[in-house]
Enzyme design. Sequence first.
Site, PDB file in Angstrom:
ATOM      1  N   ASP A  38       0.831  -1.209   0.000  1.00 12.86           N
ATOM      2  CA  ASP A  38       0.000   0.000   0.000  1.00 12.86           C
ATOM      3  C   ASP A  38       0.867   1.261   0.000  1.00 12.86           C
ATOM      4  O   ASP A  38       0.675   2.158  -0.825  1.00 12.86           O
ATOM      5  CB  ASP A  38      -0.948   0.012   1.206  1.00 12.86           C
ATOM      6  CG  ASP A  38      -1.910  -1.160   1.196  1.00 12.86           C
ATOM      7  OD1 ASP A  38      -2.586  -1.350   0.180  1.00 12.86           O
ATOM      8  OD2 ASP A  38      -1.972  -1.889   2.198  1.00 12.86           O
ATOM      9  N   GLU A 138      -9.266  -2.423   4.483  1.00 12.36           N
ATOM     10  CA  GLU A 138      -8.892  -2.092   5.865  1.00 12.36           C
ATOM     11  C   GLU A 138      -9.859  -1.071   6.464  1.00 12.36           C
ATOM     12  O   GLU A 138     -10.245  -1.182   7.622  1.00 12.36           O
ATOM     13  CB  GLU A 138      -7.472  -1.530   5.886  1.00 12.36           C
ATOM     14  CG  GLU A 138      -6.406  -2.524   5.486  1.00 12.36           C
ATOM     15  CD  GLU A 138      -5.052  -1.883   5.213  1.00 12.36           C
ATOM     16  OE1 GLU A 138      -4.076  -2.645   5.079  1.00 12.36           O
ATOM     17  OE2 GLU A 138      -4.966  -0.646   5.128  1.00 12.36           O
TER      18      GLU A 138
END
Length: 254
Positions: A38, A138
């Site tokens: 990420d 997430e």
Amino acid sequence: MRELNFEEVIGRLVSFIKEKTEEAKAKGVVIGISGGVDSATVAHLATKALGKEKVLGLIMPYYMNQDVEDALLVCKKLGIEHKLISIKEIVDAFEKSIGFELDKVSKGNLMARTRMILLYAHANSRNYLVLGTSNKSEFLTGYFTKWGDGASDYAPLINLYKTEVWEIAKRIGVPERIITKKPSAGLWEGQSDEDELGISYKLLDEILYRLVDLKMEKNKIAEELNVPMEKVEYVEHLVKKSEHKRRLPVGPKI
């Protein structure tokens, strides 16, 4: 999963970073580089949007491990300015001042919030923006530390599921070893995202997409994916119990 034109999405992400930086009259951006996919993806996108001279990478380990090497690899590949700051002394001093030994999760949260403080200290001193690295998987499940890695000025990946981030990473040149490594927040030795979440990202994303985006009935999701209803209910539970993490504090109407 949904079908995306990834080249178009990449263009939109790059434009977003450029536009938001210009709107804020900021001189650049700072990113916490963890060694994971990420943060590597955000660093690549930011460099593409702003140029390497306007991107600062902070590598902030508690443990010195392979993730640090991977984070350095990203920064050196992109040619961006970077700083390696061990947070061990800071976190240990915080814990000592608290007066008791923190459990594993609380200490992990303290690490994430320490990194946030360092990111904003550097951002404020340079008139930079903090670019967050959270993805939609997430964000929806609450798999982030409130006011820690969940805190940023802008989060380019927030509307992309983890499996979609992997696809984008492949297309923009993120090193292969970072794309294929086991996802981890690096909060303690041997920590793994999927072990903590209790589900693989692939299945998680398939369920989330149907549950949140398509608003399908739970029994239909279980049937379509050929998984037990308990799996779908488990993901629904993750979304519901973390709702407070996705909004600013609220109070009663007076």
